[in-house]
Design an enzyme around this catalytic site. Structure first.
Site, PDB file in Angstrom:
ATOM      1  N   CYS A  55       0.844  -1.200   0.000  1.00  0.00           N
ATOM      2  CA  CYS A  55       0.000   0.000   0.000  1.00  0.00           C
ATOM      3  C   CYS A  55       0.880   1.250   0.000  1.00  0.00           C
ATOM      4  O   CYS A  55       0.577   2.228  -0.691  1.00  0.00           O
ATOM      5  CB  CYS A  55      -0.918   0.024   1.220  1.00  0.00           C
ATOM      6  SG  CYS A  55      -2.383  -1.006   1.085  1.00  0.00           S
ATOM      7  N   ASP A 109      10.716  -6.505  -8.709  1.00  0.00           N
ATOM      8  CA  ASP A 109      10.952  -7.094  -7.395  1.00  0.00           C
ATOM      9  C   ASP A 109      12.335  -6.654  -6.905  1.00  0.00           C
ATOM     10  O   ASP A 109      13.301  -6.628  -7.675  1.00  0.00           O
ATOM     11  CB  ASP A 109      10.873  -8.624  -7.481  1.00  0.00           C
ATOM     12  CG  ASP A 109      10.769  -9.270  -6.114  1.00  0.00           C
ATOM     13  OD1 ASP A 109       9.703  -9.827  -5.799  1.00  0.00           O
ATOM     14  OD2 ASP A 109      11.764  -9.219  -5.352  1.00  0.00           O
ATOM     15  N   HIS A 147      -0.258  -8.317   0.910  1.00  0.00           N
ATOM     16  CA  HIS A 147      -1.014  -7.493  -0.041  1.00  0.00           C
ATOM     17  C   HIS A 147      -0.907  -8.255  -1.348  1.00  0.00           C
ATOM     18  O   HIS A 147       0.218  -8.490  -1.843  1.00  0.00           O
ATOM     19  CB  HIS A 147      -0.401  -6.090  -0.127  1.00  0.00           C
ATOM     20  CG  HIS A 147      -1.061  -5.147  -1.090  1.00  0.00           C
ATOM     21  ND1 HIS A 147      -1.481  -3.868  -0.734  1.00  0.00           N
ATOM     22  CD2 HIS A 147      -1.348  -5.273  -2.414  1.00  0.00           C
ATOM     23  CE1 HIS A 147      -2.003  -3.258  -1.790  1.00  0.00           C
ATOM     24  NE2 HIS A 147      -1.919  -4.092  -2.830  1.00  0.00           N
ATOM     25  N   HIS A 177      -0.277  -9.909  -4.677  1.00  0.00           N
ATOM     26  CA  HIS A 177       0.641  -9.534  -5.765  1.00  0.00           C
ATOM     27  C   HIS A 177       0.885 -10.740  -6.655  1.00  0.00           C
ATOM     28  O   HIS A 177       0.986 -11.865  -6.176  1.00  0.00           O
ATOM     29  CB  HIS A 177       1.965  -9.006  -5.213  1.00  0.00           C
ATOM     30  CG  HIS A 177       2.605  -9.886  -4.189  1.00  0.00           C
ATOM     31  ND1 HIS A 177       2.178  -9.919  -2.878  1.00  0.00           N
ATOM     32  CD2 HIS A 177       3.626 -10.776  -4.283  1.00  0.00           C
ATOM     33  CE1 HIS A 177       2.910 -10.792  -2.208  1.00  0.00           C
ATOM     34  NE2 HIS A 177       3.790 -11.338  -3.043  1.00  0.00           N
TER      35      HIS A 177
HETATM   36  P1  AMP Z   1       5.788 -13.234  -1.556  1.00  0.00           P
HETATM   37  O1  AMP Z   1       6.670 -14.252  -0.878  1.00  0.00           O
HETATM   38  O2  AMP Z   1       4.978 -13.828  -2.678  1.00  0.00           O
HETATM   39  O3  AMP Z   1       4.934 -12.485  -0.555  1.00  0.00           O
HETATM   40  O4  AMP Z   1       6.748 -12.219  -2.266  1.00  0.00           O
HETATM   41  C1  AMP Z   1       7.078 -10.955  -1.772  1.00  0.00           C
HETATM   42  C2  AMP Z   1       8.066 -10.344  -2.735  1.00  0.00           C
HETATM   43  O5  AMP Z   1       8.166  -8.969  -2.464  1.00  0.00           O
HETATM   44  C3  AMP Z   1       9.479 -10.939  -2.640  1.00  0.00           C
HETATM   45  O6  AMP Z   1       9.843 -11.483  -3.917  1.00  0.00           O
HETATM   46  C4  AMP Z   1      10.331  -9.720  -2.264  1.00  0.00           C
HETATM   47  O7  AMP Z   1      11.616  -9.742  -2.872  1.00  0.00           O
HETATM   48  C5  AMP Z   1       9.480  -8.568  -2.748  1.00  0.00           C
HETATM   49  N1  AMP Z   1       9.695  -7.301  -2.066  1.00  0.00           N
HETATM   50  C6  AMP Z   1       9.777  -7.081  -0.731  1.00  0.00           C
HETATM   51  N2  AMP Z   1       9.960  -5.773  -0.468  1.00  0.00           N
HETATM   52  C7  AMP Z   1       9.979  -5.149  -1.679  1.00  0.00           C
HETATM   53  C8  AMP Z   1      10.127  -3.781  -2.085  1.00  0.00           C
HETATM   54  N3  AMP Z   1      10.299  -2.772  -1.194  1.00  0.00           N
HETATM   55  N4  AMP Z   1      10.123  -3.499  -3.404  1.00  0.00           N
HETATM   56  C9  AMP Z   1       9.977  -4.490  -4.320  1.00  0.00           C
HETATM   57  N5  AMP Z   1       9.810  -5.796  -3.994  1.00  0.00           N
HETATM   58  C10 AMP Z   1       9.815  -6.114  -2.697  1.00  0.00           C
HETATM   59 ZN    ZN Z   2      -1.823  -3.220   1.233  1.00  0.00          ZN
END
Ligand code: AMP
Ligand code: ZN
Length: 117
Positions: free
Chosen positions: A7, A30, A98, A100
């Site tokens: 968010c 990512d 959130h 994704h």
């Molecule tokens: P998930 O395990 O499906 O919840 O994946 C979360 C993803 O968010 C991981 O691949 C992280 O590398 C990515 N992530 C975490 N923080 C950030 C950020 N600030 N900007 C971009 N990607 C992020």
């Molecule tokens: Zn959110």
């Protein structure tokens, strides 16, 4: 959702390397890519996960996120295919609460879908 990382990215409080944005959807790189192409596509409005989707309100944005995937993959270095992954809940190893969609790809095949147990 003040404490939700995505968010905060969606409203510009935390920077991200954006590749697409419209009124409902944001896509960005990512931060810790698992493949040469690794994008995240999110609804700007907070939806926790696929497990909390409300059909009447959330289906249109989910459809639009998936419909964008091919274009985003092509434009960002994966024109010959890609994989979409939506980790959900504890069993799905969802780390950010959130919703994704990961879009992963690159010049080489991403490999088998899952390691067999
Ligand atoms: P998930 O395990 O499906 O919840 O994946 C979360 C993803 O968010 C991981 O691949 C992280 O590398 C990515 N992530 C975490 N923080 C950030 C950020 N600030 N900007 C971009 N990607 C992020
Ligand atoms: Zn959110």
């Amino acid at each position: 959702m003040d404490n939700c990382l995505f968010c905060r990215i969606a409203c510009g409080q935390i920077p991200a390397r954006k590749v697409y944005e419209d009124t409902e959807i944001l896509a960005f790189h990512d931060i810790n890519p698992a493949r040469p192409v690794h994008l995240l596509v999110i609804p700007k409005r907070h939806i926790t996960s696929l497990a909390t989707v409300v059909e009447e309100t959330d289906v249109p944005v989910l459809g639009r996120m998936l419909a964008l995937a091919s274009r985003l993959a092509s434009e960002n270095g994966s024109p010959d295919g890609f994989r979409v992954i939506i980790n959900t809940g504890r069993i799905g190893h969802q780390e950010v609460q959130h919703l994704h969609a990961h879009i992963v790809g690159g010049p080489d095949p991403v490999g088998p879908m899952l390691k067999r147990v």
